[in-house]
Write a protein that holds these residues in place. Structure first.
Motif, mmCIF file in Angstrom:
data_model
loop_
_atom_site.group_PDB
_atom_site.id
_atom_site.type_symbol
_atom_site.label_atom_id
_atom_site.label_comp_id
_atom_site.label_asym_id
_atom_site.label_seq_id
_atom_site.Cartn_x
_atom_site.Cartn_y
_atom_site.Cartn_z
ATOM 1 N N HIS B 415 0.842 -1.190 0.000
ATOM 2 C CA HIS B 415 0.000 0.000 0.000
ATOM 3 C C HIS B 415 0.886 1.252 0.000
ATOM 4 C CE1 HIS B 415 -3.077 2.820 1.186
ATOM 5 N NE2 HIS B 415 -4.000 1.880 1.257
ATOM 6 N N ALA B 416 0.640 2.125 -0.968
ATOM 7 C CA ALA B 416 1.470 3.321 -1.110
ATOM 8 C C ALA B 416 1.226 4.324 0.010
ATOM 9 C CB ALA B 416 1.185 3.981 -2.452
ATOM 10 N N GLY B 417 0.099 4.207 0.703
ATOM 11 C CA GLY B 417 -0.184 5.145 1.775
ATOM 12 C C GLY B 417 0.332 4.662 3.112
ATOM 13 N N THR B 418 0.333 3.349 3.303
ATOM 14 C CA THR B 418 0.559 2.824 4.642
ATOM 15 C C THR B 418 1.931 2.188 4.829
ATOM 16 O OG1 THR B 418 -0.346 0.670 4.049
ATOM 17 C CG2 THR B 418 -1.908 2.320 4.842
ATOM 18 N N THR B 419 2.693 2.051 3.761
ATOM 19 C CA THR B 419 3.998 1.407 3.905
ATOM 20 C C THR B 419 5.082 2.466 4.022
ATOM 21 O OG1 THR B 419 3.132 -0.314 2.457
ATOM 22 C CG2 THR B 419 5.477 -0.416 2.994
ATOM 23 N N PRO B 420 5.730 2.550 5.191
ATOM 24 C CA PRO B 420 6.778 3.564 5.373
ATOM 25 C C PRO B 420 7.879 3.416 4.325
ATOM 26 C CG PRO B 420 6.234 2.496 7.467
ATOM 27 C CD PRO B 420 5.541 1.724 6.392
ATOM 28 N N MET B 421 8.538 4.519 4.013
ATOM 29 C CA MET B 421 9.591 4.497 2.995
ATOM 30 C C MET B 421 10.681 3.495 3.357
ATOM 31 S SD MET B 421 8.244 6.613 0.978
ATOM 32 C CE MET B 421 9.454 6.645 -0.345
ATOM 33 N N THR B 422 10.906 3.296 4.652
ATOM 34 C CA THR B 422 11.989 2.411 5.091
ATOM 35 C C THR B 422 11.629 0.939 4.980
ATOM 36 O OG1 THR B 422 11.075 2.715 7.293
ATOM 37 C CG2 THR B 422 13.005 4.032 6.726
ATOM 38 N N MET B 423 10.357 0.619 4.698
ATOM 39 C CA MET B 423 9.960 -0.789 4.674
ATOM 40 C C MET B 423 9.593 -1.252 3.269
ATOM 41 S SD MET B 423 7.756 -1.127 8.164
ATOM 42 C CE MET B 423 7.691 -2.910 7.990
ATOM 43 N N ARG B 424 10.028 -0.493 2.269
ATOM 44 C CA ARG B 424 9.613 -0.827 0.908
ATOM 45 C C ARG B 424 10.669 -1.633 0.160
ATOM 46 N NH1 ARG B 424 6.227 4.319 -1.394
ATOM 47 N NH2 ARG B 424 4.879 4.524 0.418
ATOM 48 N N ASP B 426 10.675 -1.562 -3.560
ATOM 49 C CA ASP B 426 10.001 -1.051 -4.752
ATOM 50 C C ASP B 426 10.746 -1.520 -6.004
ATOM 51 O OD1 ASP B 426 9.238 0.671 -6.913
ATOM 52 O OD2 ASP B 426 8.467 2.125 -5.458
ATOM 53 N N ASN B 468 -1.923 3.825 -6.101
ATOM 54 C CA ASN B 468 -1.695 3.725 -4.661
ATOM 55 C C ASN B 468 -1.092 2.389 -4.233
ATOM 56 O OD1 ASN B 468 -3.939 2.270 -5.243
ATOM 57 N ND2 ASN B 468 -5.123 2.944 -3.482
ATOM 58 N N VAL B 469 -0.349 1.768 -5.141
ATOM 59 C CA VAL B 469 0.345 0.523 -4.810
ATOM 60 C C VAL B 469 1.833 0.672 -5.133
ATOM 61 C CG1 VAL B 469 0.527 -1.956 -5.273
ATOM 62 C CG2 VAL B 469 -1.712 -0.863 -5.238
ATOM 63 N N VAL B 470 2.680 0.383 -4.164
ATOM 64 C CA VAL B 470 4.118 0.392 -4.397
ATOM 65 C C VAL B 470 4.445 -0.751 -5.362
ATOM 66 C CG1 VAL B 470 6.371 0.096 -3.299
ATOM 67 C CG2 VAL B 470 4.557 1.350 -2.110
ATOM 68 N N PRO B 471 5.159 -0.442 -6.472
ATOM 69 C CA PRO B 471 5.404 -1.475 -7.486
ATOM 70 C C PRO B 471 6.102 -2.722 -6.932
ATOM 71 C CG PRO B 471 5.883 0.679 -8.394
ATOM 72 C CD PRO B 471 5.635 0.878 -6.922
#
Lengths: 601, 601
Positions: B415-424, B426, B468-471
């Protein structure tokens, strides 16, 4: 069945390190060091506190210790079972999951998965086979989970194994303490039963049930609303009704009729092929609380009004938050004319569902804030944060403001072999730079006082791209969110300025068309503190996090104070997906936290 | 018709600056400074030299001077025409293009385009309305070109205006000098006539003709081969034949029967909806040379063998260079069994076309290098370099080696809204980094001794991406080319190493599947020098550039020395596209250069 005397928290808190460790023997497989270290955290204020302390010990252990813990577990239905190496607990769990009754095919598949998994990760596959509801997973579910996790990244899979070990430990501790999360179980049962109302077609899920899709005012949506009304009556609500936009509203009166009510609730519609807790949990948790009050014959001073919002996801019609908008007076008359893919307007859909479709009736739903204390909402996190921190609950600091853009870069398509690097206007490279800038810029807000930002390029595509053609066009989207509008706008400004500079430098045209802009909805500090207190009373840390997704609370924010409580989602917090999951224990903690909040009103 | 005395180069070379400028009055619209400055470059060895010197003056002028030159031109068929502001030259050109006979609709459209163009760029639209063949563009072509260029980048459009001014000047100079590029015209006519043999269906092009598609051994391909044989006979070739793979071979004997021949030629098949000069120019230019020799009754010592290769593009069957492979002995027996989309094998297609389809006949086509001096090939550049430098001809230093990969990045969709940048994890950002690295790495070779490299990510796609989805996945391709295999391999190695590091850093899986690897074919130094000498003899700089695209010469390279000559393509060098274009003057320069080369054998 083994007969083990029931443990008590007082006994544990009073025990020596040696006795403490002995009493918790078997909770963590062949790993007494975990209990030994957790002993220092006494006294435990709750079983939840003990579970959290044990998980913290593992979190703080070295990677080698974590791997030793994982390797202390037998292979799933594997050679270990044959060789009789299972602990009593393991045997019991694998029996409950029916893993001792595999078909030859299933057994062969499991053996292959075990071999592949071991070859890839070098440790045994760990799965809490009793599952999120504690009733046991089916063999099909187990095999599918195994196959899915085989594809994970190494670090992610190690963490997932540890989380499964904590879940196994939780169930073993519940057994030792003779604790059953009755209300948590009921919430999962409600979730399953409500999911039977679905427009979803296609293959059944791993649990043998059809996919869950419930969109505004379809026949299935109406039957779900009817089901909710029945349950609310059974729970003991004094008034239960269906309102003019299809919201199900239950009121449990307070002892003081003149006292303002607490408003709570969430939505019961879903995305297509969605999860069964998104929205619904926020209806079921206060339902369980009212049920507890009713069964105890108790009235609080303030009334409790639970609204099951009919529409939040914007799936059928080109509008969202139809349910909560009606309560804030934000339902616009022109929305009645919006049509679905079949050309049916909202008004027509309302009338077909037995609602009047009259704007006057909808306008009458607007709540007078003077009659309410505020709005609270319980929701599954829909993100990975709580799950990754081994925290069942999180207090929401606010709902992020967001801005979305549909972007296009236009450069010059040309021959990838014959066009020198210095003569290119590569549309995709411009977008690549922009996407990396978005990431960098969002990360700059990691320690922002109001909380971190997120930024995502979710769609990225060179239309009709070809291996030997320099991209002349590139389509993309931007999704930027931050806990305050000012923080979001500062990020948007930087991203747009960078887009302008990269476009100029590369000689490409970059257009960004705004498609959505939603204001941030910071939690009301007093209500946020009430949630924090409630979580602390459970013996858990009152961890605070922002909501990256939008929620009904965002709408209610326009007219009254609001604050949300998040519960951790399993499977890395996946949502809008059939894999969305919560445990019965976490659902129980939500009910307990909500009760604490109610008691303090 | 205005009667103007014909100019001579000697007169110009001997003139004072004032007289020189007067004699060239009207060549560049209201801009005597260009001739004034070019005067310093006397003596001019050829008209081509004079044209090049004039263009160089404009290249070296300031942007303000260039804009003044552009603004010295009247609007196309615009108010200027009405107000009588056209120069004699402009009137003549607009008359030839039929622009004085617009319909009311066409006139309105032109007025609108003029207004939009002026609003966008702030200068008048400049188009050499007499076109690449000098015969005049149709009104449809003019309007379509106008609409297309309206969308260009500002700098690119300014450059395109200047190039059109040079083309206008070229035609005016030809008129002043009484020069007609007869053989260049003939080559364009041959190109048009050969393009009438087409499988292309769909809307006719702007010139009213159907799209050009000619693939191996179709009926249209066979009729084109017949046409080529007829023309070769008319040109005066001594032997003309169709060989076992469908190549058309024409031989013009030398005076010394024992002397080795010069081998030359290119392909007559096309890509789908391709251009009419790709390949064909390399057949027509030596045909024109043989025609000139034959008409003059001349024999050179060495024979000339022109091969029109039947297949180079790999469009119908999954194989390429079928024509030239037969000459090198590289035609593999198993290729006869390769099938097209309709299931017809190459052998069946050969037999249907009246060829034997026997491997023995194909093997017999292999040339003995001892009987040949070498192989030369004339080709349209298919790139923007010569066009951007105002150079009609370029000497090819070699054909780049290439390596292609199909790539995929797999991260975690969330989820692009709920996933912190540090946990991606991508997937698209990993590919974005890689794409930018490819660019950076290829640019490092800009000054490499053997010539620059190129690197391209042509396909780039997040499958089923959502705003709104991290690739979680990203598909892409890599195309890496360099003038030597070693230089290419060093680049490939760096790119793969970077891919590995970015994958590790981001926790994504990055796979690169090799799909093509072609060896570099550096030009033979002696033959490259012969082309350089031939170009110099025309009074033009012997500019050298690598070929980024593959050519038949790459195949012949395996058995004899080879070198190529490139001619500039208009429309920024676009190729494999109906917009592919060359001028009659440039085609004439090719013939003249080829003749110089022949004279020096």
């Amino acid at each position: 069945m083994l007969l083990i005397p029931t443990l008590h928290l007082d006994t544990l808190n009073a025990a020596s390190q040696h006795d403490f460790t002995t009493m918790l023997d078997g909770v963590y497989e062949h790993s007494p060091w975990i209990a030994e270290r957790a002993w220092a955290s006494r006294p435990f204020r709750s079983l939840a506190h003990l579970k959290h302390a044990l998980a913290q010990v593992v979190r703080e252990a070295t990677v080698d210790e974590q791997l030793a813990l994982i390797r202390a577990h037998p292979e799933l239905a594997g050679k270990a079972a044959v060789a009789g190496e299972l602990t009593a607990e393991s045997t019991n769990e694998q029996l409950q999951a029916g893993l001792t009754h595999c078909s030859a095919d299933e057994f062969a598949r499991l053996q292959q998965l075990n071999a592949d998994y071991n070859a890839r990760f070098g440790w045994p596959f760990i799965l809490a086979v009793r599952g999120p509801a504690g009733r046991g997973l089916s063999r099909t579910e187990i095999i599918a989970t195994f196959a899915r996790r085989l594809l994970q990244q190494r670090d992610a899979e190690r963490a997932e194994c540890l989380r499964n070990i904590h879940r196994i430990a939780e169930i073993r501790l519940d057994d030792k303490f003779g604790v059953v999360p009755f209300e948590g179980n009921q919430i999962l049962e409600w979730a399953d039963a409500l999911a039977a109302h679905t427009e979803g077609t296609g293959d059944n899920g791993l649990d043998g049930r059809p996919p869950l899709t419930l969109t505004y005012l379809t026949p299935e949506h109406q039957s779900a609303a009817t089901q909710l009304q029945i349950w609310m009556r059974v729970c003991g609500f004094d008034e239960v009704s269906l309102d003019a936009v299809g919201n199900v509203v239950g009121v449990y009166h307070g002892s003081d009729p003149s006292a303002p009510r607490l408003l709570t609730g969430s939505h019961y519609d879903t995305v297509r092929n969605g999860g069964r807790h998104d929205g619904r949990l926020g209806i079921f948790v206060p339902m369980a609380c009212v049920q507890r009050l009713f069964q105890a014959g108790r009235r609080l001073r303030h009334g409790i009004e639970v609204v099951a919002f009919a529409e939040e996801e914007g799936q059928r019609f080109p509008a969202t938050f139809l349910g909560s908008s009606a309560l804030t007076g934000g339902f616009r008359p022109e929305w009645l004319e919006l049509c679905d893919a079949a050309g049916i307007s909202i008004r027509q859909a309302m009338q077909a569902a037995g609602l009047s479709g009259e704007m006057a009736d909808i306008a009458a739903l607007q709540r007078d804030p003077a009659h309410y204390l505020g709005f609270v909402e319980v929701h599954i996190e829909q993100g990975p944060v709580l799950n990754s921190l081994d925290l069942p609950l999180g207090v929401v600091s606010g709902i992020n403001g967001s801005a979305r853009y549909a972007g296009e870069a236009v450069g010059v398509a040309c021959h990838a072999g014959t066009t020198p690097m210095t003569m290119r206007h590569d549309a995709a490279l411009a977008v690549a730079e922009l996407a990396l800038l978005v990431e960098r810029r969002a990360r700059e807000d990691l320690t922002a006082p109001a909380g971190p930002s997120v930024g995502t390029v979710g769609i990225l595509e060179v239309p009709q791209g070809s291996v030997n053609v320099v991209p002349g066009r590139c389509r993309f989207t931007l999704d930027l969110r931050a806990p305050t509008d000012a923080q979001r706008d500062a990020m948007v400004e930087d991203v747009i300025a960078f887009a302008r500079s990269v476009a100029q430098r590369r000689g490409v045209t970059l257009t960004l068309k705004p498609t959505l802009r939603a204001a941030a909805a910071p939690s009301d500090p007093a209500w946020q503190q009430r949630w924090a207190d409630a979580v602390s009373q459970l013996g858990l840390p009152a961890f605070t996090l922002p909501s990256g997704a939008g929620h009904d609370a965002m709408k209610l924010h326009e007219c009254m104070p609001q604050a949300m409580l998040f519960v951790r989602g399993g499977n890395d917090g996946i949502s809008h997906n059939p894999l969305e999951t919560i445990t019965n224990n976490d659902a129980q903690l939500c009910v307990d936290a909500f009760m604490h909040l109610l008691e303090k009103l």
